[in-house]
Design an enzyme around this catalytic site. Structure first.
Site, mmCIF file in Angstrom:
data_model
loop_
_atom_site.group_PDB
_atom_site.id
_atom_site.type_symbol
_atom_site.label_atom_id
_atom_site.label_comp_id
_atom_site.label_asym_id
_atom_site.label_seq_id
_atom_site.Cartn_x
_atom_site.Cartn_y
_atom_site.Cartn_z
ATOM 1 N N ARG A 82 14.977 7.056 -5.698
ATOM 2 C CA ARG A 82 13.758 6.272 -5.728
ATOM 3 C C ARG A 82 13.972 4.802 -6.082
ATOM 4 O O ARG A 82 13.498 3.915 -5.387
ATOM 5 C CB ARG A 82 12.790 6.890 -6.739
ATOM 6 C CG ARG A 82 11.376 6.417 -6.537
ATOM 7 C CD ARG A 82 10.404 6.955 -7.557
ATOM 8 N NE ARG A 82 10.733 8.245 -8.110
ATOM 9 C CZ ARG A 82 10.036 8.825 -9.086
ATOM 10 N NH1 ARG A 82 8.985 8.209 -9.588
ATOM 11 N NH2 ARG A 82 10.385 9.987 -9.567
ATOM 12 N N HIS A 125 9.058 11.835 3.478
ATOM 13 C CA HIS A 125 8.814 11.322 2.122
ATOM 14 C C HIS A 125 7.560 11.979 1.532
ATOM 15 O O HIS A 125 6.466 11.410 1.594
ATOM 16 C CB HIS A 125 8.641 9.797 2.180
ATOM 17 C CG HIS A 125 8.816 9.107 0.858
ATOM 18 N ND1 HIS A 125 10.041 8.932 0.262
ATOM 19 C CD2 HIS A 125 7.920 8.539 0.013
ATOM 20 C CE1 HIS A 125 9.897 8.274 -0.880
ATOM 21 N NE2 HIS A 125 8.611 8.031 -1.059
ATOM 22 N N TYR A 153 -7.044 -0.041 8.607
ATOM 23 C CA TYR A 153 -7.438 -1.298 9.254
ATOM 24 C C TYR A 153 -6.249 -2.091 9.787
ATOM 25 O O TYR A 153 -6.400 -2.879 10.709
ATOM 26 C CB TYR A 153 -8.214 -2.174 8.273
ATOM 27 C CG TYR A 153 -9.499 -1.566 7.789
ATOM 28 C CD1 TYR A 153 -10.521 -1.232 8.673
ATOM 29 C CD2 TYR A 153 -9.709 -1.325 6.431
ATOM 30 C CE1 TYR A 153 -11.702 -0.666 8.228
ATOM 31 C CE2 TYR A 153 -10.884 -0.771 5.972
ATOM 32 C CZ TYR A 153 -11.879 -0.431 6.870
ATOM 33 O OH TYR A 153 -13.041 0.122 6.437
#
Length: 884
Positions: A44, A90, A134
């Site tokens: 990570r 993921h 968006y």
């Protein structure tokens, strides 16, 4: 109670699943925490040293690659990409994936963006991006280069979280991503904070490492000079960066870029055009407002953030009575306009965290690229050999075409035909199968030739691949060529400027020594430009623009200096400031330059008059042997030892006490054994020995050097000619563009008097014969009227320039309009003292010559390049005017 205890006592039971295993809780916690921490570190928080990516970034890029959203394909919704990453690679929160993708598309976050975003991706003012439904995205071309050759078995693949798909463990990147874009992350028990760098500089460093594996970190720093932030700014000091380059741990101090502008009202305003990396512009403006409201900083009247999508502009308006540089220093001290970043170069090397210095990061990347080139070549060799094997089968069939066709026609089924081809023609099973699948159109004459040509080409490729695998030098040459290709495609100039501190020694070792043209405008804008940008042209030409200035501004000082030299700036009020040439911002010939108040603490009511170029202020012998001679407009002259100016101070020092109504005009560096000449507007000049002016301290006023006429006369120039170098010529120029050169010495007349012979100068010629020469300008005591040096008329205008030159020199002439012309001194005619001279430059109505400067002989590319020089017309120079 006894029953309860008995129930809790472990029982021997033949069934193993009912056994309770007692463990030490401390050891269990240690083991579990170590497993967790390593999972965070590897999976990570820390980037891989090879491709510089964390798993989430790698998965986002790979998912986009698999979706085919290349730089030249239509954008796809961010939600589509995030869903692909979550569902396949993921299995974490969608915000972590979207945030990672957004950051790779923000030009203020990434030095080189990997994702091309469309829509609202936030702003540098701290605004967040729009929701993923968006926005849209696709790969940047640079991001695609990270995955080039991914399909050629160049890297290992591993199973995804549910073992249903495979994903790459690392990208086969040609981009030194870790150094170029940096990384930051907090793991368990460790953290990383790696700074971004300039791609061109990093690749230069990589190429230098390939050429010399024993290269030192200091030598690498000549290429990779310092971090380069996406938001620009000014790196203040290099020592912390040096520590980071050498040890992997250091500190970077970054300042915002500021300019001082004068408003129409006459008040000044500080304009912040670049803020430090990761500093919100809104937050910075609010902090400045807080400092003003709480009277921590006084002198600011208004603060406004006028930034938009086109760039940063935070305006800080000042009171009329404050010094801008003082306010700027306070902003650096109390606000985020100056920010420091800790360098902590921790990355995964072979799956383990390690602190890396500059050479480690470059060597690990080059080692990885070497592995990629080997694996790619092995793959390409295998594929080429497979194809060659099939083509060889085709060739066997073509050599026995009729027999092969007959065998196939007589076979009952394909298996029988395949067996027949193997047994009769010695084909392999693969070849036989390929021949059976061969289309009939390939048997035409032209197609048969194509097969033979393809086989010959494939054999050449196989030989080349085998040569690569056998020759390590060739492999490193391929790596170098690919890196240089990346540099050509994606390389750019630095965004962050490096500013060195006064106490940082031998900074010059990092700066390439070259001659540059220094220009300072009337309103105080300074820049340095490569001398090769100015082209030589004949006298009488229109000239080339030497600086784009405001209508009321013009170039006032122009001269050549080395980047390693120190400049002494003398102001009209008699102050002296220091600045290294390499600290002056570099700009092209047409640029305006930087306001000098941003570089030295110059008061608003003072301006630069003269600049002295000193090769080395630390050379004690040189400093003790030289003097500074200062001259004012009212004819005052003064001499002070250079040693008094050899200890730089940030706030400057007093060089001369200037009386009311007077101004410092000119300053010269002398060796204590010179003739001093002073010229006035009315066309007169005086010459006297330097010994006539005694050495005084910095605070002295000085003595009279020349007598002025009553009609607004003033001194326009001073020069010092060494007695060891009296072969120079005196060049004078009038404001309407007329000029001439007069020898400083002339052969002594045979009928000279004894007194003339006593004053003559003895010079030994090339044949070793000693001859007597007379000075064109007779030597007098200081304070006299002098003699005529140019015939002043309405046609000539007043005298504006006085220089000591040689025929091999070049001359720079600058007009108030900014027009600049460069010409050879040898092209300017010699004439007597009392003549008008010849036309040097065509002056338009309303324009005047502002400054002249001598340039020593040097090679300049493109000499006589009339188009580059911007010559509009070249008129013949007029003849000398008759003497009066």
């Amino acid at each position: 109670m006894d029953q309860t205890n008995q129930d809790l006592t472990p029982q021997d039971n033949s069934n193993d699943s009912n056994k309770i295993i007692q463990v030490n809780i401390e050891e269990q916690m240690k083991t579990a925490y170590i497993d967790y921490s390593m999972s965070v570190i590897v999976g990570r928080a820390l980037p891989d040293v090879r491709d510089g990516l964390k798993p989430v970034h790698r998965r986002v890029l790979y998912a986009m690659h698999e979706l085919g959203i290349n730089y030249n394909k239509p954008y796809k919704k961010s939600a589509r990409i995030v869903g692909e990453v979550l569902g396949k690679y993921h299995p974490h929160g969608d915000s972590s994936v979207y945030d990672a993708m957004v950051r790779m598309a923000q030009p203020w976050s990434m030095r080189y963006m990997l994702v091309d975003g469309q829509g609202n991706y936030g702003s540098q003012d701290g605004d967040g991006p729009a929701a993923m439904r968006y926005t849209e995205a696709r790969l940047q071309r640079l991001g695609e280069s990270m995955m080039e050759d991914l399909d050629k078995e160049t890297v290992d693949f591993t199973l995804n979280f549910d073992d249903s798909l495979q994903e790459p463990t690392v990208m086969p990147t040609r981009i030194p991503q870790l150094l170029v874009n940096g990384s930051s992350g907090i793991a368990v028990g460790m953290a990383t904070n790696m700074m971004p760098h300039n791609l061109s500089e990093v690749i230069d460093g990589c190429v230098a490492y390939i050429d010399n594996k024993e290269i030192t970190i200091d030598e690498l720093m000549k290429f990779v000079k310092a971090p380069d932030f996406p938001t620009g700014g000014i790196i203040f000091g290099i020592e912390g960066i040096k520590a980071g380059m050498h040890t992997g741990r250091g500190r970077v101090v970054l300042r915002g870029r500021v300019n001082v502008e004068t408003m129409k009202s006459g008040k000044e305003q500080i304009v912040i055009t670049e803020v430090p990396y990761q500093v919100s512009r809104d937050a910075l403006a609010e902090k400045i407002g807080y400092l003003v409201n709480n009277k921590i900083i006084e002198g600011i009247t208004h603060v406004a953030n006028e930034s938009n999508k086109d760039g940063t502009r935070i305006v800080v308006e000042l009171r009329r009575d404050v010094v801008a540089q003082v306010i700027i220093n306070q902003l650096y001290k109390y606000s985020e306009l100056q920010t420091s970043y800790g360098i902590n170069n921790v990355a995964l090397v072979n799956g383990r965290p390690r602190t890396l210095n500059l050479k480690d990061m470059i060597s690990e990347f080059i080692g990885f690229r070497h592995e990629v080139v080997v694996r790619r070549t092995q793959y390409e060799l295998r594929e080429a050999e497979k194809r060659a094997h099939i083509l060889e089968g085709y060739l066997i069939a073509l050599d026995h075409l009729d027999e092969v066709i007959a065998l196939i026609r007589n076979s009952v089924n394909p298996d029988e035909a395949k067996t027949g081809l193997i047994e009769k023609f010695g084909m392999t099973e693969i070849q036989a199968k390929a021949v059976l699948e061969l289309r009939l159109q390939r048997l035409t004459g032209m197609e048969r030739d194509k097969i033979r040509e393809e086989h010959a080409e494939i054999m050449k490729q196989i030989a080349h691949f085998r040569e690569i695998l056998a020759n390590e030098g060739l492999r490193y040459q391929i790596i170098k060529d690919e890196l240089l290709d990346v540099q050509k495609k994606f390389g750019d100039d630095r965004k962050s400027e490096i500013q060195y501190l006064a106490n940082e020694m031998r900074i010059e070792d990092l700066i390439e020594e070259e001659d540059v043209v220094i220009t300072v405008s009337h309103l105080g804008y300074i820049k340095r430009t490569s001398a090769a940008e100015y082209r030589s042209q004949r006298r009488g030409g229109r000239g080339a623009m030497g600086g784009r200035t405001r209508d009321e501004d013009y170039i006032e000082h122009l001269f050549i200096a080395s980047t390693h030299h120190t400049l002494l700036f003398f102001t009209e009020k008699g102050r002296c400031y220091w600045l290294k040439v390499y600290e002056i911002p570099e700009a092209d010939r047409n640029a305006k330059g930087r306001a000098i108040q941003n570089l030295i603490q110059l008061p608003t009511d003072d301006k630069i008059r003269t600049i002295i170029d000193i090769p080395n202020l630390e050379d004690k012998e040189y400093v003790q042997k030289h003097c500074i001679v200062l001259c004012t407009k009212q004819g005052i002259i003064k001499k002070t030892s250079l040693e008094d100016f050899s200890r730089p101070r940030q706030n400057g020092i007093n060089a001369i006490t200037v009386q009311e109504g007077d101004q410092l005009l000119d300053v010269s560096l002398t060796d204590g054994n010179s003739f001093i000449m002073m010229a006035v507007k009315s066309g007169r000049a005086i010459c006297f020995e330097e010994g006539k002016v005694r050495t005084t301290g910095r605070g002295a006023i000085g003595v009279f050097g020349i007598e002025l006429d009553e009609n607004n006369d003033e001194v326009i120039g001073m020069l010092c000619v060494s007695k060891d170098d009296v072969t120079k010529q005196i060049l004078v120029v009038s404001e309407r563009g007329l000029g001439k050169r007069t020898p400083f010495i002339e052969p002594l007349d045979e009928n000279a008097t004894a007194e003339d012979k006593e004053k003559a100068v003895k010079i030994t010629d090339a044949e070793g014969i000693e001859k007597l020469y007379a000075l064109s300008y007779r030597i007098t005591n200081r304070g006299g009227k002098g003699v005529k040096t140019i015939n002043i008329t309405e046609k000539t205008g007043a005298l504006v320039g006085l220089l000591a030159v040689e025929e091999k020199d070049d001359l720079m002439i600058t007009c108030r309009s900014g027009l600049t012309i460069r010409m050879r001194v040898a092209d300017i005619r010699e004439a007597g003292r009392a003549t008008q001279g010849v036309k040097l430059i065509n002056i338009e109505d309303g324009d005047e010559i502002a400054a002249i400067a001598r340039i020593e002989e040097q090679e300049v590319e493109g000499e006589e390049d009339k188009e580059a020089a911007g010559i509009v017309d070249v008129n013949p120079a007029p003849e000398d005017a008759p003497e009066e």
